[in-house]
Design a protein around this motif. Structure first.
Motif, PDB file in Angstrom:
ATOM      1  N   LEU A 130      -8.531   3.603   7.480  1.00 39.54           N
ATOM      2  CA  LEU A 130      -7.275   4.183   6.977  1.00 39.54           C
ATOM      3  C   LEU A 130      -7.297   4.385   5.469  1.00 39.54           C
ATOM      4  O   LEU A 130      -6.696   5.337   4.961  1.00 39.54           O
ATOM      5  CB  LEU A 130      -6.095   3.278   7.362  1.00 39.54           C
ATOM      6  CG  LEU A 130      -5.799   3.149   8.865  1.00 39.54           C
ATOM      7  CD1 LEU A 130      -4.669   2.169   9.092  1.00 39.54           C
ATOM      8  CD2 LEU A 130      -5.446   4.524   9.453  1.00 39.54           C
ATOM      9  N   TRP A 131      -7.967   3.489   4.739  1.00 42.06           N
ATOM     10  CA  TRP A 131      -7.979   3.583   3.280  1.00 42.06           C
ATOM     11  C   TRP A 131      -9.394   3.803   2.740  1.00 42.06           C
ATOM     12  O   TRP A 131      -9.764   3.274   1.701  1.00 42.06           O
ATOM     13  CB  TRP A 131      -7.378   2.315   2.667  1.00 42.06           C
ATOM     14  CG  TRP A 131      -5.879   2.346   2.638  1.00 42.06           C
ATOM     15  CD1 TRP A 131      -5.093   2.921   1.680  1.00 42.06           C
ATOM     16  CD2 TRP A 131      -4.988   1.789   3.603  1.00 42.06           C
ATOM     17  NE1 TRP A 131      -3.763   2.759   2.000  1.00 42.06           N
ATOM     18  CE2 TRP A 131      -3.663   2.070   3.183  1.00 42.06           C
ATOM     19  CE3 TRP A 131      -5.160   1.107   4.800  1.00 42.06           C
ATOM     20  CZ2 TRP A 131      -2.540   1.668   3.894  1.00 42.06           C
ATOM     21  CZ3 TRP A 131      -4.049   0.708   5.509  1.00 42.06           C
ATOM     22  CH2 TRP A 131      -2.764   0.987   5.068  1.00 42.06           C
ATOM     23  N   ALA A 132     -10.188   4.576   3.443  1.00 42.51           N
ATOM     24  CA  ALA A 132     -11.559   4.856   2.994  1.00 42.51           C
ATOM     25  C   ALA A 132     -11.544   5.694   1.715  1.00 42.51           C
ATOM     26  O   ALA A 132     -10.730   6.610   1.579  1.00 42.51           O
ATOM     27  CB  ALA A 132     -12.323   5.591   4.095  1.00 42.51           C
ATOM     28  N   PRO A 133     -12.409   5.398   0.748  1.00 40.20           N
ATOM     29  CA  PRO A 133     -12.496   6.220  -0.464  1.00 40.20           C
ATOM     30  C   PRO A 133     -12.846   7.662  -0.124  1.00 40.20           C
ATOM     31  O   PRO A 133     -13.747   7.922   0.671  1.00 40.20           O
ATOM     32  CB  PRO A 133     -13.630   5.551  -1.261  1.00 40.20           C
ATOM     33  CG  PRO A 133     -13.713   4.165  -0.733  1.00 40.20           C
ATOM     34  CD  PRO A 133     -13.350   4.263   0.709  1.00 40.20           C
ATOM     35  N   SER A 134     -12.119   8.595  -0.688  1.00 37.88           N
ATOM     36  CA  SER A 134     -12.370  10.013  -0.458  1.00 37.88           C
ATOM     37  C   SER A 134     -11.778  10.795  -1.616  1.00 37.88           C
ATOM     38  O   SER A 134     -11.119  10.233  -2.504  1.00 37.88           O
ATOM     39  CB  SER A 134     -11.750  10.467   0.871  1.00 37.88           C
ATOM     40  OG  SER A 134     -10.343  10.376   0.824  1.00 37.88           O
ATOM     41  N   GLN A 135     -12.011  12.122  -1.599  1.00 35.23           N
ATOM     42  CA  GLN A 135     -11.471  12.950  -2.669  1.00 35.23           C
ATOM     43  C   GLN A 135      -9.950  13.050  -2.596  1.00 35.23           C
ATOM     44  O   GLN A 135      -9.306  13.469  -3.560  1.00 35.23           O
ATOM     45  CB  GLN A 135     -12.086  14.350  -2.597  1.00 35.23           C
ATOM     46  CG  GLN A 135     -11.811  15.082  -1.273  1.00 35.23           C
ATOM     47  CD  GLN A 135     -12.522  16.405  -1.162  1.00 35.23           C
ATOM     48  OE1 GLN A 135     -13.252  16.773  -2.084  1.00 35.23           O
ATOM     49  NE2 GLN A 135     -12.320  17.107  -0.070  1.00 35.23           N
ATOM     50  N   SER A 136      -9.377  12.682  -1.475  1.00 39.67           N
ATOM     51  CA  SER A 136      -7.922  12.715  -1.328  1.00 39.67           C
ATOM     52  C   SER A 136      -7.317  11.321  -1.386  1.00 39.67           C
ATOM     53  O   SER A 136      -6.210  11.095  -0.895  1.00 39.67           O
ATOM     54  CB  SER A 136      -7.545  13.389  -0.011  1.00 39.67           C
ATOM     55  OG  SER A 136      -8.118  12.690   1.082  1.00 39.67           O
ATOM     56  N   SER A 137      -8.051  10.348  -1.964  1.00 46.33           N
ATOM     57  CA  SER A 137      -7.546   8.985  -2.038  1.00 46.33           C
ATOM     58  C   SER A 137      -6.237   8.907  -2.813  1.00 46.33           C
ATOM     59  O   SER A 137      -5.421   8.012  -2.579  1.00 46.33           O
ATOM     60  CB  SER A 137      -8.575   8.065  -2.704  1.00 46.33           C
ATOM     61  OG  SER A 137      -9.697   7.890  -1.875  1.00 46.33           O
ATOM     62  N   GLN A 138      -6.035   9.851  -3.728  1.00 46.29           N
ATOM     63  CA  GLN A 138      -4.835   9.813  -4.559  1.00 46.29           C
ATOM     64  C   GLN A 138      -3.569  10.039  -3.740  1.00 46.29           C
ATOM     65  O   GLN A 138      -2.473   9.758  -4.228  1.00 46.29           O
ATOM     66  CB  GLN A 138      -4.942  10.864  -5.667  1.00 46.29           C
ATOM     67  CG  GLN A 138      -6.191  10.751  -6.531  1.00 46.29           C
ATOM     68  CD  GLN A 138      -6.335   9.372  -7.142  1.00 46.29           C
ATOM     69  OE1 GLN A 138      -5.346   8.731  -7.448  1.00 46.29           O
ATOM     70  NE2 GLN A 138      -7.577   8.916  -7.315  1.00 46.29           N
ATOM     71  N   ARG A 139      -3.695  10.536  -2.546  1.00 50.22           N
ATOM     72  CA  ARG A 139      -2.513  10.694  -1.703  1.00 50.22           C
ATOM     73  C   ARG A 139      -1.865   9.345  -1.406  1.00 50.22           C
ATOM     74  O   ARG A 139      -0.668   9.264  -1.154  1.00 50.22           O
ATOM     75  CB  ARG A 139      -2.894  11.346  -0.370  1.00 50.22           C
ATOM     76  CG  ARG A 139      -3.401  12.767  -0.489  1.00 50.22           C
ATOM     77  CD  ARG A 139      -3.645  13.333   0.894  1.00 50.22           C
ATOM     78  NE  ARG A 139      -4.197  14.678   0.850  1.00 50.22           N
ATOM     79  CZ  ARG A 139      -4.426  15.419   1.910  1.00 50.22           C
ATOM     80  NH1 ARG A 139      -4.134  14.953   3.106  1.00 50.22           N
ATOM     81  NH2 ARG A 139      -4.924  16.633   1.806  1.00 50.22           N
ATOM     82  N   TYR A 140      -2.695   8.290  -1.407  1.00 48.97           N
ATOM     83  CA  TYR A 140      -2.172   6.975  -1.090  1.00 48.97           C
ATOM     84  C   TYR A 140      -1.557   6.308  -2.310  1.00 48.97           C
ATOM     85  O   TYR A 140      -0.908   5.273  -2.181  1.00 48.97           O
ATOM     86  CB  TYR A 140      -3.275   6.055  -0.554  1.00 48.97           C
ATOM     87  CG  TYR A 140      -4.227   6.719   0.401  1.00 48.97           C
ATOM     88  CD1 TYR A 140      -3.767   7.627   1.357  1.00 48.97           C
ATOM     89  CD2 TYR A 140      -5.590   6.458   0.360  1.00 48.97           C
ATOM     90  CE1 TYR A 140      -4.642   8.241   2.238  1.00 48.97           C
ATOM     91  CE2 TYR A 140      -6.470   7.060   1.235  1.00 48.97           C
ATOM     92  CZ  TYR A 140      -5.994   7.949   2.166  1.00 48.97           C
ATOM     93  OH  TYR A 140      -6.860   8.561   3.028  1.00 48.97           O
ATOM     94  N   ALA A 141      -1.820   6.864  -3.501  1.00 50.06           N
ATOM     95  CA  ALA A 141      -1.407   6.209  -4.736  1.00 50.06           C
ATOM     96  C   ALA A 141       0.099   6.260  -4.905  1.00 50.06           C
ATOM     97  O   ALA A 141       0.780   7.160  -4.423  1.00 50.06           O
ATOM     98  CB  ALA A 141      -2.096   6.845  -5.938  1.00 50.06           C
ATOM     99  N   TYR A 142       0.613   5.292  -5.655  1.00 48.62           N
ATOM    100  CA  TYR A 142       2.045   5.225  -5.940  1.00 48.62           C
ATOM    101  C   TYR A 142       2.455   6.395  -6.825  1.00 48.62           C
ATOM    102  O   TYR A 142       1.805   6.722  -7.818  1.00 48.62           O
ATOM    103  CB  TYR A 142       2.371   3.906  -6.637  1.00 48.62           C
ATOM    104  CG  TYR A 142       3.729   3.894  -7.286  1.00 48.62           C
ATOM    105  CD1 TYR A 142       4.870   3.700  -6.518  1.00 48.62           C
ATOM    106  CD2 TYR A 142       3.862   4.092  -8.666  1.00 48.62           C
ATOM    107  CE1 TYR A 142       6.121   3.695  -7.103  1.00 48.62           C
ATOM    108  CE2 TYR A 142       5.115   4.087  -9.250  1.00 48.62           C
ATOM    109  CZ  TYR A 142       6.240   3.893  -8.477  1.00 48.62           C
ATOM    110  OH  TYR A 142       7.472   3.896  -9.060  1.00 48.62           O
ATOM    111  N   SER A 143       3.562   7.057  -6.484  1.00 51.35           N
ATOM    112  CA  SER A 143       4.156   8.100  -7.333  1.00 51.35           C
ATOM    113  C   SER A 143       5.608   8.253  -6.932  1.00 51.35           C
ATOM    114  O   SER A 143       5.944   8.335  -5.758  1.00 51.35           O
ATOM    115  CB  SER A 143       3.427   9.444  -7.157  1.00 51.35           C
ATOM    116  OG  SER A 143       3.531   9.885  -5.837  1.00 51.35           O
ATOM    117  N   GLU A 144       6.499   8.230  -7.946  1.00 54.46           N
ATOM    118  CA  GLU A 144       7.922   8.400  -7.679  1.00 54.46           C
ATOM    119  C   GLU A 144       8.205   9.832  -7.287  1.00 54.46           C
ATOM    120  O   GLU A 144       7.503  10.760  -7.668  1.00 54.46           O
ATOM    121  CB  GLU A 144       8.737   8.044  -8.926  1.00 54.46           C
ATOM    122  CG  GLU A 144       8.817   6.562  -9.203  1.00 54.46           C
ATOM    123  CD  GLU A 144       9.752   5.852  -8.236  1.00 54.46           C
ATOM    124  OE1 GLU A 144      10.439   6.559  -7.479  1.00 54.46           O
ATOM    125  OE2 GLU A 144       9.776   4.612  -8.231  1.00 54.46           O
TER     126      GLU A 144
END
Length: 522
Positions: free
Chosen positions: A455-469
């Protein structure tokens, strides 16, 4: 031996013998070389008993003696066995020889030891009435031949000569020709031998080495677990290096858990190999193993708790909960470390069932508390993601919650099976499959770790999981950028496009937002 609850003439319940027998089963898994140092015989029924151990032994594959550990022979060896009695006991036996008997029997033949007169109290030693009925010799252990081998159970004798204070048993090696759970007892039927003390050593060997039969399959199991962790670490490390600029703090923690798991499985295998070759558990190595295991378990549980709280996804930090999470982690580590050291390090012959229960309960309580906290915070995180309509993150967290639910259900079901397994097998006659009880927990933890890695594998879209208001403030964008550790300008553009897509009612799919934005510009 299935004794009822009758009492002898001194009011001692003979069922104590059963308790004494069961207590040896818990002891048996800690060493195949049993060392006795000033062990005192205890009064049980009409006899004085000392448990010598209980282990699962496989039948010998060959009778040829060799210096190799895996020579195919299976035996119980007696070395330097010495019995000591008091001067008062020696004076009482001045004109007779004090007798001490050594009994080896398979669990299936437990009812062949002891007897009862007129269907009453069951005795271990032969009495006057039993001598008439059973044909046994008064003052000795009652023994009936096994239905499968008339030479079993085996009874060996040692005598005190005259007024001597000590009696020795010669070097003896008893070959094992049948696979089973074998039990060893030292018995004195003479009441004048009260306070008898024993010193010496017994070695229990299986065809492949000194590792107890119920533990032997775990040596190969940890090889397979180490290979599984190695494969997972190779896949994870490849992705980790490939997208290292987009790696999140959460993924650093996952990397640590994978590394510790691989190291722990490797150490367990080394510990079992040493145990198999020497018959004793190396204190230093075993301490390392259980410590690494306690650290891995603690970090893994805190990782699951932090993910459930939405760390790095819904919230940038744990805030005021950080100190509570760390305190829980330290407490869990100390509890697990103490339990594992008590259970695995060295030859633990002095830990009673009550003492072990005292150590297990805090650990079980902490696990239950963690489960409640995890699901409580996970529910709140799902509500927040649903309110913010973060479709991608919500989908990941739903899969994560499903995996946790399956894990908890499987754990509860396995605990029920484990209780049933032990309750229906009080004499460990199913010892050959007992290793599965231990192996299941390691396999379950690895399966859950694989789900988290997926579910949290490193990828080019990892930033989708990052916190953002979801509010368009510059400070929030800077906070999200700091948490994603190395996000490029293009990644910031993706966050802005997500916000713009939210205003026009689009989903969180970044690729679709990019296409829509290009169409608008055209």
């Amino acid at each position: 031996m299935d004794f009822p609850i009758p009492r002898n003439s001194n009011g001692v319940p003979l069922s104590l013998f059963l308790i004494f027998f069961l207590s040896t089963i818990a002891i048996s898994t800690h060493a195949s070389i049993h060392i006795y140092h000033d062990q005192i015989f205890r009064e049980v029924g009409n006899a004085y008993l000392l448990s010598g151990g209980s282990e699962g032994l496989a039948a010998s594959l060959t009778a040829i003696d060799s210096s190799s550990i895996d020579d195919g022979r299976s035996f119980i060896r007696f070395e330097n066995i010495t019995f000591l009695r008091s001067k008062a006991a020696a004076r009482r036996h001045k004109h007779s020889n004090g007798l001490v008997q050594v009994i080896i029997f398979e669990a299936a033949d437990r009812n062949n030891i002891g007897g009862s007169a007129y269907g009453g109290q069951r005795a271990i030693c032969c009495t006057a009435d039993l001598a008439k009925m059973e044909g046994c010799k008064q003052g000795e252990v009652i023994r009936r031949p096994s239905a499968t081998d008339i030479n079993w159970p085996i009874v060996m004798n040692a005598h005190f000569n005259g007024n001597s204070l000590s009696a020795s048993m010669p070097y003896t090696e008893v070959p094992i020709s049948k696979t089973g759970m074998y039990n060893l007892f030292f018995v004195a039927c003479d009441p004048k031998l009260k306070g008898l003390i024993m010193n010496g050593k017994t070695s229990w060997k299986n065809p492949d080495g000194f590792l107890p039969g119920r533990m032997a399959p775990l040596m190969n199991f940890y090889v397979y677990m180490a290979l599984a962790y190695l494969l997972l670490s190779v896949i994870w490390f490849f992705q980790y290096v490939r997208f290292w600029k987009d790696v999140l703090q959460l993924q650093h923690c996952i990397t640590a858990v994978i590394g510790l798991g691989l190291f722990e499985m490797f150490l367990w295998h080394l510990e079992y190999v040493h145990f198999n070759n020497t018959g004793m558990r190396p204190v230093a190595l075993t301490t390392w193993v259980v410590t690494v295991g306690a650290i891995r378990k603690t970090i893994f549980r805190l990782l699951i708790l932090s993910v459930s709280m939405g760390y790095g996804v819904v919230r940038p930090t744990l805030g005021g909960l950080t100190s509570k999470v760390l305190l829980l982690g330290v407490t869990y580590f100390l509890s697990t470390e103490l339990l594992n050291i008590t259970e695995f390090v060295g030859t633990i012959n002095d830990v009673s069932g009550r003492a072990r229960l005292f150590l297990v309960l805090p650990n079980a309580f902490l696990d239950a508390f963690l489960i409640l906290w995890i699901f409580s915070t996970l529910s709140k995180t799902l509500e927040q993601l649903q309110a913010k309509r973060s479709t991608v993150k919500l989908d990941i967290y739903r899969k994560f919650s499903n995996a946790l639910a399956v894990t908890v259900i499987a754990s509860v079901a396995w605990i029920g099976y484990e209780v049933y397994f032990k309750a229906t097998d009080p004499f460990n006659e199913r010892w050959q499959s007992a290793w599965i009880i231990t192996a299941f927990w390691d396999a379950l933890a690895f399966a859950l770790l694989c789900v988290i890695c997926y579910l949290w594998a490193p990828s080019q879209s990892s930033q989708r999981y990052a916190y953002s208001e979801e509010v368009g403030e510059d400070s929030d964008e800077e906070e999200a950028q700091s948490l994603t550790s190395g996000k490029s300008e293009g990644d910031l553009g993706l966050v802005k496009q997500e916000k713009k897509g939210k205003n026009v009612g689009e989903t969180d799919d970044y690729d679709e937002e990019d296409d829509a934005e290009e169409d608008k510009r055209e």
